[in-house]
Write an enzyme that holds these catalytic residues in place. Structure first.
Site, PDB file in Angstrom:
ATOM      1  N   LEU A 181      10.656 -20.777  -4.249  1.00 15.93           N
ATOM      2  CA  LEU A 181       9.857 -20.300  -3.101  1.00 15.93           C
ATOM      3  C   LEU A 181       7.837 -20.103  -4.298  1.00 15.93           C
ATOM      4  O   LEU A 181       7.950 -20.288  -6.069  1.00 15.93           O
ATOM      5  CB  LEU A 181      10.270 -18.588  -4.031  1.00 15.93           C
ATOM      6  CG  LEU A 181       9.416 -17.325  -2.765  1.00 15.93           C
ATOM      7  CD1 LEU A 181       9.235 -17.455  -1.210  1.00 15.93           C
ATOM      8  CD2 LEU A 181       9.056 -16.038  -3.895  1.00 15.93           C
ATOM      9  N   HIS A 197       2.532   3.375  -9.151  1.00 13.61           N
ATOM     10  CA  HIS A 197       2.345   1.863  -9.347  1.00 13.61           C
ATOM     11  C   HIS A 197       3.824   1.242 -10.042  1.00 13.61           C
ATOM     12  O   HIS A 197       4.338   0.221  -9.914  1.00 13.61           O
ATOM     13  CB  HIS A 197       1.123   1.556 -10.110  1.00 13.61           C
ATOM     14  CG  HIS A 197      -0.207   1.742  -8.802  1.00 13.61           C
ATOM     15  ND1 HIS A 197      -0.420   1.863  -7.886  1.00 13.61           N
ATOM     16  CD2 HIS A 197      -1.630   2.790  -9.628  1.00 13.61           C
ATOM     17  CE1 HIS A 197      -1.166   2.164  -7.751  1.00 13.61           C
ATOM     18  NE2 HIS A 197      -2.440   2.632  -8.968  1.00 13.61           N
ATOM     19  N   ASP A 205       0.992  -1.339   0.098  1.00  8.68           N
ATOM     20  CA  ASP A 205       0.234   0.134  -0.144  1.00  8.68           C
ATOM     21  C   ASP A 205       0.669   1.142  -0.264  1.00  8.68           C
ATOM     22  O   ASP A 205       1.750   1.496   0.339  1.00  8.68           O
ATOM     23  CB  ASP A 205      -1.165   0.141   1.221  1.00  8.68           C
ATOM     24  CG  ASP A 205      -1.930   1.127   1.091  1.00  8.68           C
ATOM     25  OD1 ASP A 205      -2.068   1.619   0.085  1.00  8.68           O
ATOM     26  OD2 ASP A 205      -2.414   1.549   2.613  1.00  8.68           O
TER      27      ASP A 205
HETATM   28  C1  IPE Z   1      -5.764  -3.087   0.134  1.00 13.50           C
HETATM   29  O1  IPE Z   1      -5.578  -0.952  -0.238  1.00 13.50           O
HETATM   30  C2  IPE Z   1      -4.780  -3.640  -1.572  1.00 13.50           C
HETATM   31  C3  IPE Z   1      -4.590  -3.741  -1.834  1.00 13.50           C
HETATM   32  C4  IPE Z   1      -2.838  -3.873  -1.753  1.00 13.50           C
HETATM   33  C5  IPE Z   1      -4.182  -4.603  -3.382  1.00 13.50           C
HETATM   34  P1  IPE Z   1      -5.883  -0.158  -0.651  1.00 13.50           P
HETATM   35  O2  IPE Z   1      -5.557   1.376  -0.432  1.00 13.50           O
HETATM   36  O3  IPE Z   1      -7.279  -0.728  -1.406  1.00 13.50           O
HETATM   37  O4  IPE Z   1      -7.193  -0.538   1.004  1.00 13.50           O
HETATM   38  P2  IPE Z   1      -8.230   0.478   1.174  1.00 13.50           P
HETATM   39  O5  IPE Z   1      -9.106   0.971   0.385  1.00 13.50           O
HETATM   40  O6  IPE Z   1      -7.012   1.650   1.501  1.00 13.50           O
HETATM   41  O7  IPE Z   1      -8.521   0.195   2.732  1.00 13.50           O
HETATM   42  C1  IPE Z   2      -1.122   0.087  -3.731  1.00 11.28           C
HETATM   43  O1  IPE Z   2      -1.248   1.732  -3.313  1.00 11.28           O
HETATM   44  C2  IPE Z   2      -1.489  -0.201  -4.353  1.00 11.28           C
HETATM   45  C3  IPE Z   2      -3.121  -0.709  -4.942  1.00 11.28           C
HETATM   46  C4  IPE Z   2      -3.835  -0.693  -3.868  1.00 11.28           C
HETATM   47  C5  IPE Z   2      -3.427  -1.681  -6.447  1.00 11.28           C
HETATM   48  P1  IPE Z   2      -2.538   2.437  -3.450  1.00 11.28           P
HETATM   49  O2  IPE Z   2      -2.799   3.159  -5.055  1.00 11.28           O
HETATM   50  O3  IPE Z   2      -3.793   1.932  -3.056  1.00 11.28           O
HETATM   51  O4  IPE Z   2      -1.677   3.672  -2.684  1.00 11.28           O
HETATM   52  P2  IPE Z   2      -2.410   4.562  -1.575  1.00 11.28           P
HETATM   53  O5  IPE Z   2      -3.215   4.155  -0.684  1.00 11.28           O
HETATM   54  O6  IPE Z   2      -3.164   5.475  -2.233  1.00 11.28           O
HETATM   55  O7  IPE Z   2      -1.273   5.806  -1.485  1.00 11.28           O
HETATM   56 MG    MG Z   3      -4.291   2.854  -1.231  1.00 13.52          MG
END
Ligand code: IPE
Ligand code: IPE
Ligand code: MG
Length: 249
Positions: free
Chosen positions: A138, A44, A27
């Site tokens: 792995l 990303h 995240d």
């Molecule tokens: C959780 O992250 C999903 C992934 C890392 C793929 P999100 O960014 O979607 O989760 P919330 O919305 O903060 O809970």
């Molecule tokens: C995690 O990063 C990747 C996915 C959930 C696909 P985010 O896109 O959720 O990044 P933040 O949480 O907005 O910083």
């Molecule tokens: Mg996120």
């Protein structure tokens, strides 16, 4: 490798202490990009480098299973441009990494509602799974279009079908029957769950499997997460007293 890095690896690999299964909620890509005034997809893209670093470090440490939450069922609700950027990156990741993962002995497994993927991504996903199916160094579980409640619901539906068809009696419905119908059937439960970017929630990841998993919340945003951060999380794991409801030895 420097002497200090070697020493860190030696501590990570202290006898009997490496978690067999590490799961990560990757995240913070969006915030990483925003901090640099860049569009979210750049975050990303940089997150892919962290995936590579963490896969390599997991092999070094002797982790058996690495589970990465890459795209949730709820993430389909993001703006179409972001979803398509993520799907293109998925395809690119497979194209650029498949051969190297295969050479390293990584078995790549995709888990989730893969029927929602477009044909191109689905073909790439199926291809790398077939290519690496025989590997054993792995297991890399990549969760895509995944939601834990949907996974459990699906398992319950499969059991209901077995009972309705007379293949199973209600008395035979036990924890093993449910676990055996999850996407993770046959895989040990995670020993360690890492969530990056400081968020303290599970966000519908592995609700069944995390029952007794140790949690490590890292403040580091996913694109900045690498070998050092993974090893710090494993060292933190070493200090935990896992009681599983019993009293300490
Ligand atoms: C959780 O992250 C999903 C992934 C890392 C793929 P999100 O960014 O979607 O989760 P919330 O919305 O903060 O809970
Ligand atoms: C995690 O990063 C990747 C996915 C959930 C696909 P985010 O896109 O959720 O990044 P933040 O949480 O907005 O910083
Ligand atoms: Mg996120």
């Amino acid at each position: 490798m420097s002497a200090a890095a070697d020493d860190l690896l030696a501590r990570v690999k202290a006898p009997g202490a490496v978690p067999r299964h590490v799961a990560i909620i990757m995240d913070g890509n969006g915030r990483w990009a925003r901090e640099r005034m860049l569009p979210r997809p750049i975050g990303h893209r940089n997150g892919m480098k962290s995936v590579r670093a963490v896969v390599e470090a997991s092999i070094e440490a002797g982790v058996e299973v690495l589970s990465l939450f890459a795209f949730s069922q709820e993430n389909w609700q993001r703006p179409a441009g972001e979803v398509s950027a993520l799907m293109s990156l998925l395809e690119e990741y497979i194209q650029t990494e498949a051969n190297e993962l295969d050479e390293k002995g990584v078995r790549v497994v995709f888990l989730g509602d893969l029927d929602r993927l477009a044909e191109r991504q689905r073909a790439a996903v199926d291809g790398v799974m077939a290519q690496t199916a025989h590997n054993g160094t792995l297991v890399l579980n990549l969760f895509i279009s995944y939601g834990a409640r949907a996974e459990i619901t699906r398992a319950v539906r499969l059991i209901a079908e077995d009972v309705a068809a007379g293949r199973m009696t209600p008395a035979q419905v036990d924890e093993a029957a449910i676990a055996g119908r999850l996407f993770t059937a046959g895989c040990p439960d995670p020993d360690l769950l890492i969530r990056t970017s400081g968020e303290m929630r599970i966000s519908n990841f592995l609700l069944w499997q995390l029952a007794y998993t140790e949690l490590h919340i890292s403040p580091v945003l996913w694109p900045d997460f690498g070998r050092r951060e993974l090893f710090d999380a494993i060292l933190d794991f070493h200090s935990r007293d896992r009681r599983f409801g019993r009293v300490s030895a």
